[in-house]
Structures are given as C-alpha cells and as structure tokens.
Enzyme design. Sequence first.
Site, PDB file in Angstrom:
ATOM      1  N   ALA A  19       0.666  -1.348   0.101  1.00 32.42           N
ATOM      2  CA  ALA A  19       0.158   0.070   0.114  1.00 32.42           C
ATOM      3  C   ALA A  19       0.828   1.464   0.024  1.00 32.42           C
ATOM      4  O   ALA A  19       2.147   1.345   0.380  1.00 32.42           O
ATOM      5  CB  ALA A  19      -0.856  -0.013   1.127  1.00 32.42           C
TER       6      ALA A  19
ATOM      7  N   GLY B  53       0.043  -5.327   0.450  1.00 27.35           N
ATOM      8  CA  GLY B  53      -0.825  -5.490  -0.519  1.00 27.35           C
ATOM      9  C   GLY B  53      -0.391  -6.057  -1.847  1.00 27.35           C
ATOM     10  O   GLY B  53      -1.031  -6.625  -2.688  1.00 27.35           O
TER      11      GLY B  53
ATOM     12  N   GLU C 238      -0.760  -9.738  -1.376  1.00 25.42           N
ATOM     13  CA  GLU C 238      -2.363  -9.918  -1.521  1.00 25.42           C
ATOM     14  C   GLU C 238      -2.866  -9.733  -3.007  1.00 25.42           C
ATOM     15  O   GLU C 238      -3.631 -10.646  -3.374  1.00 25.42           O
ATOM     16  CB  GLU C 238      -3.151  -8.952  -0.602  1.00 25.42           C
ATOM     17  CG  GLU C 238      -2.755  -9.247   0.716  1.00 25.42           C
ATOM     18  CD  GLU C 238      -3.751  -8.038   1.763  1.00 25.42           C
ATOM     19  OE1 GLU C 238      -4.502  -8.573   2.503  1.00 25.42           O
ATOM     20  OE2 GLU C 238      -3.152  -6.928   1.567  1.00 25.42           O
TER      21      GLU C 238
ATOM     22  N   GLU D 252       2.100  -5.692   7.446  1.00 25.79           N
ATOM     23  CA  GLU D 252       1.112  -4.758   7.982  1.00 25.79           C
ATOM     24  C   GLU D 252       1.310  -4.974   9.592  1.00 25.79           C
ATOM     25  O   GLU D 252       0.965  -3.619  10.110  1.00 25.79           O
ATOM     26  CB  GLU D 252      -0.105  -5.338   7.339  1.00 25.79           C
ATOM     27  CG  GLU D 252      -0.530  -4.817   5.980  1.00 25.79           C
ATOM     28  CD  GLU D 252      -0.064  -6.000   5.049  1.00 25.79           C
ATOM     29  OE1 GLU D 252      -0.411  -6.088   3.780  1.00 25.79           O
ATOM     30  OE2 GLU D 252       0.669  -6.990   5.642  1.00 25.79           O
TER      31      GLU D 252
END
Length: 720
Positions: A61, A101, A104, A124
Amino acid sequence: MARYEQVHGSVALITLTGPPVNALSAAVRQGITDTVSRALGDPEVKSVVICGQNGVFCGGADIREFAKPTMGGPPLVPMMAAIEEGDKPVVAAIEGVALGGGLELALGCHYRIAHSKARLGLPEVTLGLLPAAGGTQRLPRLIGVAAALDLITTGRHVTAQQALKLGMVDQVAEQNTVEAAIQFAKQVEGKPLLPRKLSLQPTACPPEVDTLLEEAMAQVKRRARGAIAPVACVMAVRAAVTLPYQAGMQKEQELMSTLFRSSQARAMQYCFFAQRAVGRWKLPGGAHSVNTKPRPVTKAAVIGLGTMGRGITVALVKAGIAVVAVETNDKQLQTGKQIVCEMLKREAEKRKETPRLDLVHFTTSLAELKDSDLVIEAVFEDMPLKKQVFKELSSVCRADAFLCSNTSGLDVDELASVTRRPEMVVGMHFFAPAHVMRLLEVVCGRGSSPEAVATAMQLGKRLGKVSVAVGNCSGFVGNRMLKPYLEEANFLLEEGATPELVDAALEEFGFAMGVFRMSDLSGLDVGWRIRKEAGLTGPDVDPRDHPRRRQGRRYSPLPDLVCEQGRLGQKNGRGWYLYDKPGGRVATPDPSIHRFLEDYRLKHAISPRHIDRQEVVERCLFALINEGFRVLDDGIAAGPEDIDMIYVFGYGWPRHRGGPMFYAAMVGLPKVLERLEHYRQAHPDVPHLEPSALLRRLVDSGSPPIDTWRDFLQRPHSQL
C-alpha cells in the site's frame, strides 16, 4: 498506473508503473482495474501476466494515503476479487518484493512465479494493522494455518525458495521472471481455474487447530506486550478457519477498521516515516545530508576488543569491511581474537554463509592503522584513557582518516582537542550488543566537519543501523534522558514501592524489561563505577544536608548500597532479584531486598505509602519525556523524531507507543504538564520534575502537532 500490452499472441502483459516500488496508490489501483477489465473482456486474450516495472513487483500500500480523510481510487478487495473470479488464468511475475498489498495482489492471482532473489511477506502488523485485502483469508487456505499465522503475526519476509517450500509460489525463476511467467501462462490457458481460486478453497486445518489457535494467541500476547495488531491478526486467521470466506472477509474488515483508527496504528506509522526522516541530518552552517557526500570506507580499525569492540568488529565484517582490530597486549588480543572469530562463525552459520575471517587482522601495534580510512575507539569509558588513545591516533593515522569514539556520554569536543584534526572527530555511540542493536548515535562536536558526520551516518546505514545525528553533551540524547527515568525508579523504592511493582508497571506499558530487571542484566557495578567517578557516592558534600542528598539535590544511594552488599545482578546471581545461578536469566523476587528497603526507610524516617502502577509510569516516563523537551530546546536533537527513534531502537521503547515525544503528544501535552507540576510540588527537591520551558511554550500555544514542534524551539540548534 499500469501499462498494457499483448504478447505472444494470447497473453496480456500488465506492468505496474508506480516508482520506486509500484506501491498500490490510487493511480496504480485504477490502472490495474482498467487493464484487468480490458484483458478479461478481450476475446483474443487467453491469459494474463501481472508484473512490476524496474524489477519490482509491488511494495504494498501507499502508506502516505493512510493520513488522507478518504482514499480515492478503486478499493483493493473488489479489484482482487475481479482478478480471481475471472475466467482467464492470471499469473503474478514476482521480482524484487511482493509485500503487504503486493503479496495480497499475488494471492488474488491464480498462479505465482517468483525470481530467486525476490522476498515476500505481509508486514502490515509492523504498522499496527493487518492484511485487509484478503491476506488473512487467502494465505491460510494456501499454506495452512500454522505457517500463515507465523507470517501474518510477525510480518517477517521469506525468500523465494522459502515461499516455494511453503507453497506460496508455483515456480522460482533464476533469470527472466516475466518471460518465465508468460510461458507458464500459455501452458495453463484453458485449464480449469476452480482449484486455483483461493476464496473457493477450504482452509487446510490440522486436527488440533483449536489448540493451535489458542497457543498462537497466548504466544502473541506475550510477545506483543500490549500491541493490539498481532492479536487482531490471530483473530482474523481464526475467522478463516471457522467462517465461510465472505464472512471471514467481513471479520477481516471489521478488525482492520478498529486497528486503522487506533492510536497504536498512528504511532507505528509515525515510526515508519520517522525512521526514514532521521537520516536527513542538518548542521547549523547549512550543510546537511542532501548536499554532503560521505567518503567511502573500505578499511576500518577498532581499538579495544572488550564487549563493545568485539561487537563493532563483527558488525563491520558482516558489512564486508576490512578491519584492523587492536589490543594492548598479546593476552587480551588472543582472547579478543578467539571471541570475535567465534562470533563471526555463529553469524555466518545463521546466514548460511562462509565466515569472512580473512577480513580481520588482529594486532597490538597502532602503527598498522596507517592505511585505515576510519578508526573507532572502543576502550574503557574513561576520559584520560580515551584522550591518550586519540592523541596517539592523531600521530599514527593518515591525515584524512576519521577518528571516532564509541563513548556513551563523554565530551567529544574534549577528545577532539588532543588531536591535530578536530574536524575529523565524531562520536559513534553503538549499543550493546553492537552487532545486533539497531541504533547508532552519531555525535557531532563543535568542530566535526559535514563530511565526517556524513561518513559516520553512511557507515551506520551500511552496518544496518538506524543512525541518528545528535549534539554533544553529557549522555548525548539517550543516556541524558535515561538518567531521570532511573532516578525516579529509585525514588519510588524509597517511598514504598518494590522492584517488582516498578518493573511490572513498565513492562505492562510495553517495555521488554523494567528498570530493575534491566539493571540486573547490564550489571549493577557498571552504573556504580560511573557514579563513583562522578563523585556522587561516599560522604555527603554538605554534612548539614539531608543524608539522601548530594550536591544540593535529592540523590538515592539505594543502588550503591545494593552493590556494597556484593549484589551485582545476573553476573553473580544476586541483584535487585535472585537468580538460580550466576549468569541466570530467570528473576525471582528477593525477600532480603524487601527487608533491606524496609530497614532503609526506617533509618531515614521515611513512612512508606501505597504506590500504584499509574504513578510509576507517570513518574518515570514523564520525567524522561520532560528531559526530552530540554534536549530539543538545547539543540542536542534536531526534532522529536530523532529522540523517538533513539528510544525505539536503542532503549526498548514499545514501537506501538511511537517513542517518548510521540507518546507525550498522544497523552496530551497539557496532561503531561499538569502531572509534572503535581509531582514537582510533592517533590520540590527533584529538579528534573520542573516542567521544561519548551513544554510550557507548546501548551501555551495550544499543543500544536508534533511535526511543528521545531518551530517552537528557543534558539537555533547549538550543534545540529
């Protein structure tokens, strides 16, 4: 931003283009959404490969967006669901990193090909969050509950080979990863995709999964020391085990929402940016890290092979730097050589590498330092001894060699005064064990040149340290602030507390060890020796003064009296606590210490009172924070970030509290001021409880945000 091209006839190649790490900013998310939609809707396209430009897949992110009121662009979860639900195979070509992310995103793809040098992970939790784009639901379905818990709750990275072994990736490529992914994509065109859609798969659970989750939660709570993100991570993985996928996703989002709004997430994200900010140092003349070029260090020297010197030597060798290690006589040299070589072998074994023993040359002759680019003095913390060493170094080293001292608090300017090159002298305060601890205080003396500061800072970075430039004063930043913290802990014992109460309160706050357990670990005789050299022990300076005062201020002799009883801490099995053996680590309360404290109070007519944990935290931490404001106002630290990173990386301040100055801002500066004034009235003989002028100015100005505090400093920085 994402580039779209059709290759090999049937393969749509989507390249993320958000330098430097292709973070999932609003623009990148929009680019992925648009290009994936285009590929899935094009009848000529039979498969899709997603990669990143410049050899990096995706760093996760864009953390800068977290501070915005609303995040623009397509949300991650529907975007990744669209990739997974499509009827064409999508292959992630992972080069460089796939983190947060980014991983992910790769988990939303049907296949994953990783370059052999790639690293993968879900970090995270280190930002006070959890993977909230399906990571806590897809990863357990892919690699099992135990392995997923390990990665998600620790945030650790794995190599491509480790990922292959875990089942996170399907292949590891040694050369052109994108081309390998394209060829792989062509091979799987038309094959059934249902088994590759992780959201449709059951979570692979061992029979004892409930016990596994309970044990994981207990372990995480012990390790987290009050941090809530690791606990939420376990709860999210439990949802992957006990709930259908969509219900698990809902739980993941609920947990993320709670974390995202928490003060802990703000603290840990503050640390993320502060860690990067501290490298941007500035001197009063205008020189700073942006326009000052460090000089390369290819050959270094270390003077003294005690505990610190050995650790510094190992740190330099691990970084690939040739070292000349010097001791005063053959016996000490051979002892130091043996220990350093053993340390290097252990470190190499951990990294599955060959130990670079060839990089170290051991000698008793200072004349062999003539070719060294930089010398780090690490002898006993004694000013006359260090000055003698620096005087000799000034004679034997090259005129352009940097002379550095690993002092923990002595005057760097005084050391520089005995050399012919004060501009080449800086302090490099390592923390024990020097090859492990992340912090390095780079101490700038009045004469230290920008090039000397830049070189020391860059060397610290090369050693894997978080380097912080600080000014020159007694104790610098970290130890100067530590002094009132330790003094308050001792005063609390005088007034009725026990070592166990004080330590429990501080450990509940988040420290790995409280004051007294840490003192036992370090060795009580170390501080005792320093206090004796400072003239704080022994007969009162003024015989008419209270027996618990020295030099006109309150002084607690409790640590000195404990040492006089031969209690030195873990090293001899007896300190503030009892240990099962000399060198033992398990601390148990000692009734004889309780009796000793009772006798002391009786002798000095002190009526013990009830002390609760809140008072312990406020007295110890607010005194430390108050000194931090003085450090800022004196120009010894350039900004609150410097102080906070020193305490997070050097003194065990819990990261989820953000550092002392950030914590003060979160508590509220008026509250800190009010409590300091309260304790100052109760203890008028303790000067460090008098609220600092900077703290008062900030409160009078409405307690502005922490990133504006520099504007309220009383005068230009004296050293930085």
